[in-house]
Design a protein around this motif. Structure first.
Motif, PDB file in Angstrom:
ATOM      1  N   ASP A   1       0.819  -1.211   0.000  1.00 33.34           N
ATOM      2  CA  ASP A   1       0.000   0.000   0.000  1.00 33.34           C
ATOM      3  C   ASP A   1       0.854   1.263   0.000  1.00 33.34           C
ATOM      4  OD1 ASP A   1       0.856   0.479   2.623  1.00 33.34           O
ATOM      5  OD2 ASP A   1      -1.026  -0.184   3.540  1.00 33.34           O
ATOM      6  N   SER A   2       0.205   2.405   0.149  1.00 29.11           N
ATOM      7  CA  SER A   2       0.901   3.696   0.046  1.00 29.11           C
ATOM      8  C   SER A   2       1.912   3.913   1.161  1.00 29.11           C
ATOM      9  CB  SER A   2      -0.112   4.837   0.041  1.00 29.11           C
ATOM     10  OG  SER A   2      -0.885   4.827   1.240  1.00 29.11           O
ATOM     11  N   ASP A   3       1.763   3.201   2.272  1.00 32.04           N
ATOM     12  CA  ASP A   3       2.688   3.336   3.393  1.00 32.04           C
ATOM     13  C   ASP A   3       3.755   2.246   3.398  1.00 32.04           C
ATOM     14  OD1 ASP A   3       1.397   5.609   4.467  1.00 32.04           O
ATOM     15  OD2 ASP A   3      -0.120   4.331   5.387  1.00 32.04           O
ATOM     16  N   GLY A   4       3.771   1.418   2.344  1.00 40.85           N
ATOM     17  CA  GLY A   4       4.758   0.355   2.267  1.00 40.85           C
ATOM     18  C   GLY A   4       4.375  -0.917   2.990  1.00 40.85           C
ATOM     19  N   GLU A   5       3.153  -0.953   3.541  1.00 39.09           N
ATOM     20  CA  GLU A   5       2.701  -2.160   4.232  1.00 39.09           C
ATOM     21  C   GLU A   5       2.413  -3.255   3.210  1.00 39.09           C
ATOM     22  OE1 GLU A   5       2.436  -2.772   7.524  1.00 39.09           O
ATOM     23  OE2 GLU A   5       3.366  -0.800   7.877  1.00 39.09           O
ATOM     24  N   ARG A   6       2.881  -4.473   3.500  1.00 39.90           N
ATOM     25  CA  ARG A   6       2.747  -5.573   2.554  1.00 39.90           C
ATOM     26  C   ARG A   6       1.837  -6.667   3.102  1.00 39.90           C
ATOM     27  NH1 ARG A   6       8.253  -6.359  -0.920  1.00 39.90           N
ATOM     28  NH2 ARG A   6       8.703  -4.137  -1.225  1.00 39.90           N
ATOM     29  N   SER A   7       1.125  -7.299   2.181  1.00 45.25           N
ATOM     30  CA  SER A   7       0.334  -8.481   2.512  1.00 45.25           C
ATOM     31  C   SER A   7       0.635  -9.533   1.454  1.00 45.25           C
ATOM     32  CB  SER A   7      -1.159  -8.146   2.549  1.00 45.25           C
ATOM     33  OG  SER A   7      -1.554  -7.490   1.359  1.00 45.25           O
ATOM     34  N   VAL A   8       0.334 -10.784   1.767  1.00 45.84           N
ATOM     35  CA  VAL A   8       0.842 -11.894   0.959  1.00 45.84           C
ATOM     36  C   VAL A   8      -0.286 -12.768   0.422  1.00 45.84           C
ATOM     37  CG1 VAL A   8       2.352 -13.926   0.980  1.00 45.84           C
ATOM     38  CG2 VAL A   8       2.965 -11.910   2.317  1.00 45.84           C
ATOM     39  N   TRP A   9      -0.143 -13.172  -0.861  1.00 44.90           N
ATOM     40  CA  TRP A   9      -1.001 -14.198  -1.452  1.00 44.90           C
ATOM     41  C   TRP A   9      -0.223 -15.504  -1.435  1.00 44.90           C
ATOM     42  CZ3 TRP A   9      -0.890 -11.519  -6.887  1.00 44.90           C
ATOM     43  CH2 TRP A   9      -1.303 -10.180  -6.775  1.00 44.90           C
ATOM     44  N   THR A  10      -0.873 -16.561  -0.985  1.00 43.98           N
ATOM     45  CA  THR A  10      -0.250 -17.877  -1.016  1.00 43.98           C
ATOM     46  C   THR A  10      -1.233 -18.898  -1.566  1.00 43.98           C
ATOM     47  OG1 THR A  10      -0.962 -18.330   1.266  1.00 43.98           O
ATOM     48  CG2 THR A  10       1.264 -17.430   0.958  1.00 43.98           C
ATOM     49  N   VAL A  11      -0.694 -20.033  -1.945  1.00 49.70           N
ATOM     50  CA  VAL A  11      -1.507 -21.199  -2.271  1.00 49.70           C
ATOM     51  C   VAL A  11      -1.104 -22.286  -1.290  1.00 49.70           C
ATOM     52  CG1 VAL A  11      -2.017 -22.993  -3.975  1.00 49.70           C
ATOM     53  CG2 VAL A  11      -1.743 -20.622  -4.714  1.00 49.70           C
ATOM     54  N   GLU A  12      -2.095 -22.847  -0.603  1.00 46.74           N
ATOM     55  CA  GLU A  12      -1.836 -23.915   0.361  1.00 46.74           C
ATOM     56  C   GLU A  12      -2.757 -25.087   0.054  1.00 46.74           C
ATOM     57  OE1 GLU A  12      -1.774 -22.665   4.440  1.00 46.74           O
ATOM     58  OE2 GLU A  12      -0.981 -20.672   3.933  1.00 46.74           O
ATOM     59  N   ASP A  13      -2.170 -26.220  -0.231  1.00 48.27           N
ATOM     60  CA  ASP A  13      -2.930 -27.427  -0.580  1.00 48.27           C
ATOM     61  C   ASP A  13      -3.921 -27.149  -1.706  1.00 48.27           C
ATOM     62  OD1 ASP A  13      -1.644 -28.957   1.395  1.00 48.27           O
ATOM     63  OD2 ASP A  13      -3.028 -28.217   2.929  1.00 48.27           O
ATOM     64  N   GLY A  14      -3.467 -26.361  -2.690  1.00 49.90           N
ATOM     65  CA  GLY A  14      -4.293 -26.094  -3.856  1.00 49.90           C
ATOM     66  C   GLY A  14      -5.354 -25.039  -3.676  1.00 49.90           C
ATOM     67  N   SER A  15      -5.332 -24.296  -2.571  1.00 57.69           N
ATOM     68  CA  SER A  15      -6.339 -23.268  -2.311  1.00 57.69           C
ATOM     69  C   SER A  15      -5.669 -21.927  -2.033  1.00 57.69           C
ATOM     70  CB  SER A  15      -7.196 -23.666  -1.105  1.00 57.69           C
ATOM     71  OG  SER A  15      -8.183 -22.680  -0.833  1.00 57.69           O
ATOM     72  N   PRO A  16      -6.139 -20.824  -2.651  1.00 61.75           N
ATOM     73  CA  PRO A  16      -5.504 -19.520  -2.415  1.00 61.75           C
ATOM     74  C   PRO A  16      -5.831 -18.979  -1.024  1.00 61.75           C
ATOM     75  CG  PRO A  16      -7.452 -19.254  -3.792  1.00 61.75           C
ATOM     76  CD  PRO A  16      -7.247 -20.726  -3.623  1.00 61.75           C
ATOM     77  N   ARG A  17      -4.866 -18.265  -0.471  1.00 69.50           N
ATOM     78  CA  ARG A  17      -5.048 -17.629   0.838  1.00 69.50           C
ATOM     79  C   ARG A  17      -4.498 -16.208   0.794  1.00 69.50           C
ATOM     80  NH1 ARG A  17      -6.135 -20.990   5.284  1.00 69.50           N
ATOM     81  NH2 ARG A  17      -6.353 -23.183   4.682  1.00 69.50           N
ATOM     82  N   TYR A  18      -5.064 -15.365   1.650  1.00 64.42           N
ATOM     83  CA  TYR A  18      -4.651 -13.971   1.746  1.00 64.42           C
ATOM     84  C   TYR A  18      -4.132 -13.724   3.149  1.00 64.42           C
ATOM     85  CZ  TYR A  18      -5.009  -8.849   1.786  1.00 64.42           C
ATOM     86  OH  TYR A  18      -4.745  -7.508   1.896  1.00 64.42           O
ATOM     87  N   ASP A  19      -2.832 -13.445   3.274  1.00 62.56           N
ATOM     88  CA  ASP A  19      -2.182 -13.303   4.574  1.00 62.56           C
ATOM     89  C   ASP A  19      -2.473 -14.509   5.470  1.00 62.56           C
ATOM     90  OD1 ASP A  19      -0.633 -11.090   4.303  1.00 62.56           O
ATOM     91  OD2 ASP A  19      -1.991  -9.706   5.320  1.00 62.56           O
ATOM     92  N   GLY A  20      -2.469 -15.688   4.860  1.00 60.71           N
ATOM     93  CA  GLY A  20      -2.664 -16.915   5.617  1.00 60.71           C
ATOM     94  C   GLY A  20      -4.101 -17.301   5.861  1.00 60.71           C
ATOM     95  N   GLU A  21      -5.037 -16.397   5.533  1.00 61.42           N
ATOM     96  CA  GLU A  21      -6.449 -16.674   5.770  1.00 61.42           C
ATOM     97  C   GLU A  21      -7.114 -17.193   4.499  1.00 61.42           C
ATOM     98  OE1 GLU A  21      -7.986 -16.461   8.715  1.00 61.42           O
ATOM     99  OE2 GLU A  21      -6.074 -15.872   9.634  1.00 61.42           O
ATOM    100  N   SER A  22      -7.974 -18.183   4.660  1.00 63.02           N
ATOM    101  CA  SER A  22      -8.691 -18.735   3.515  1.00 63.02           C
ATOM    102  C   SER A  22      -9.598 -17.683   2.899  1.00 63.02           C
ATOM    103  CB  SER A  22      -9.525 -19.939   3.953  1.00 63.02           C
ATOM    104  OG  SER A  22     -10.384 -20.362   2.908  1.00 63.02           O
ATOM    105  N   VAL A  23      -9.728 -17.710   1.574  1.00 65.21           N
ATOM    106  CA  VAL A  23     -10.667 -16.828   0.887  1.00 65.21           C
ATOM    107  C   VAL A  23     -11.883 -17.622   0.421  1.00 65.21           C
ATOM    108  CG1 VAL A  23      -9.003 -15.095   0.175  1.00 65.21           C
ATOM    109  CG2 VAL A  23      -9.343 -17.104  -1.266  1.00 65.21           C
ATOM    110  N   ASP A  24     -12.152 -18.718   1.146  1.00 68.84           N
ATOM    111  CA  ASP A  24     -13.344 -19.552   0.918  1.00 68.84           C
ATOM    112  C   ASP A  24     -13.392 -20.130  -0.489  1.00 68.84           C
ATOM    113  OD1 ASP A  24     -14.321 -19.144   3.509  1.00 68.84           O
ATOM    114  OD2 ASP A  24     -15.224 -17.241   2.941  1.00 68.84           O
TER     115      ASP A  24
END
Length: 324
Positions: free
Chosen positions: A183-206
């Motif tokens: 973001d504009s302040d340099g804060e970062r968040s992460v997209w991952t794939v875990e066991d074939g499912s996408p996650r946002y900062d470690g949280e499931s996106v259902d």
């Protein structure tokens, strides 16, 4: 989350023109406060000047609808190329379920190659669920011959919601970090794939996990074009930095940025660009993304035997050791 209304004065404490009603002032102030707090460009803008211009544009406004033009002018002053404002009737259209996903298909190609085309998707939650179901069915269809390598075609992907697209592409992306936001302040968040499912900062996106493809770590050719935009570019970024991956076609549209919708009191939506995309290596994107191998796309030949972009991708995949 929307900011609280700023009352009857602008940020410099000046009172807008007397011809602007209290209701219109409050509505416009709320919109401006949201933009100033959340916009990716918030540190690049002279907000005193913006507020002065926007309130001047709203002179004579009696109700929220009368301020729409002023809000659109504020959005244009951000110069991010991606933010937008949608009146209530337009906002309803954006959220209507989409029952047809033109271009969402998969098939086997000669040489034991899998091909999947991922268009954009937007609408209600049921649209996203249907997209994932149909997309995973397309991947399974393309993997019937136990594909040694894959073509992921994003040339018709104009964006929408990135998570269903990543859910369908997850088997080819593989598990682990695949990208993120900054973001504009340099804060970062992460997209991952875990066991074939996408996650946002470690949280499931259902999005439930998809079945793995036959070759767990296949070479992937990604096809892009000028129409590949927004969340379509998020999928491009998710493949950037992936081993044994190459990009073919033309540069993307050039808005590899994340938008967040903010609903105003009358149902209108302020869709703000709030972050740039990052690939798995940490590289940041905010402009058109060029391919590794530039091949001009003729629209009438896309998906046919005369598709030069697809042919270039197939030729590269055929040279990969796993496909020989």
């Amino acid at each position: 989350m929307l900011m609280a209304g700023a009352g009857c004065t602008d940020r410099e404490g000046r009172t807008p023109g007397p011809t602007v009603s209290a209701e219109a002032r409050s509505y416009l102030s709320t919109a401006l406060d949201t933009i100033e707090k959340r916009s990716l460009m918030r540190h690049e803008v002279d907000w005193a000047q913006v507020r002065s211009e926007v309130f001047s544009h709203a002179d004579g406004a009696r109700n929220p609808e009368d301020t729409y033009g002023a809000i659109r002018s504020a959005v244009s002053l951000l110069h991010d190329g991606h933010s937008g404002f949608f009146a209530p009737e337009q906002a309803e259209e954006l959220e209507d379920p989409v029952e047809s996903f033109d271009g969402l298909r998969g098939r086997s190609l000669e040489g034991r190659l899998g091909y999947v085309s991922l268009p954009g998707v937007q609408g209600a939650e049921q649209s996203y669920e249907q997209y994932v179901r149909r997309g995973r069915k397309a991947v399974a269809e393309a993997d019937r011959s136990q594909a040694c390598g894959w073509v992921v075609d994003l040339r018709r992907n104009r964006g929408g919601n990135m998570w269903p697209m990543l859910a369908v592409g997850a088997p080819m992306l593989g598990d682990g970090k695949v990208g993120g936001f900054v973001d504009s302040d340099g804060e970062r968040s992460v997209w991952t794939v875990e066991d074939g499912s996408p996650r946002y900062d470690g949280e499931s996106v259902d999005r439930p996990a998809g079945d793995p493809v036959s070759n767990g770590h296949p070479p992937v050719a990604v096809l892009t074009g000028r129409a590949t935009a927004s969340s379509g570019e998020a999928v491009v970024v998710a493949f950037r930095g992936r081993p044994d991956t190459r990009f073919f076609g033309e540069s993307t549209h050039g808005v590899p940025t994340g938008n967040v919708p903010h609903r105003l009191s009358d149902g209108a939506i302020l869709n703000l660009t709030e972050a740039k995309f990052l690939d798995r290596t940490g590289r940041m994107y905010d402009a058109p993304i060029p391919p590794d191998e530039e091949v001009f796309t003729e629209r009438r030949t896309v998906g046919t035997s005369r598709d030069r972009v697809l042919e270039a991708a197939k030729n590269w995949l055929a040279e990969r050791p796993v496909c020989q």
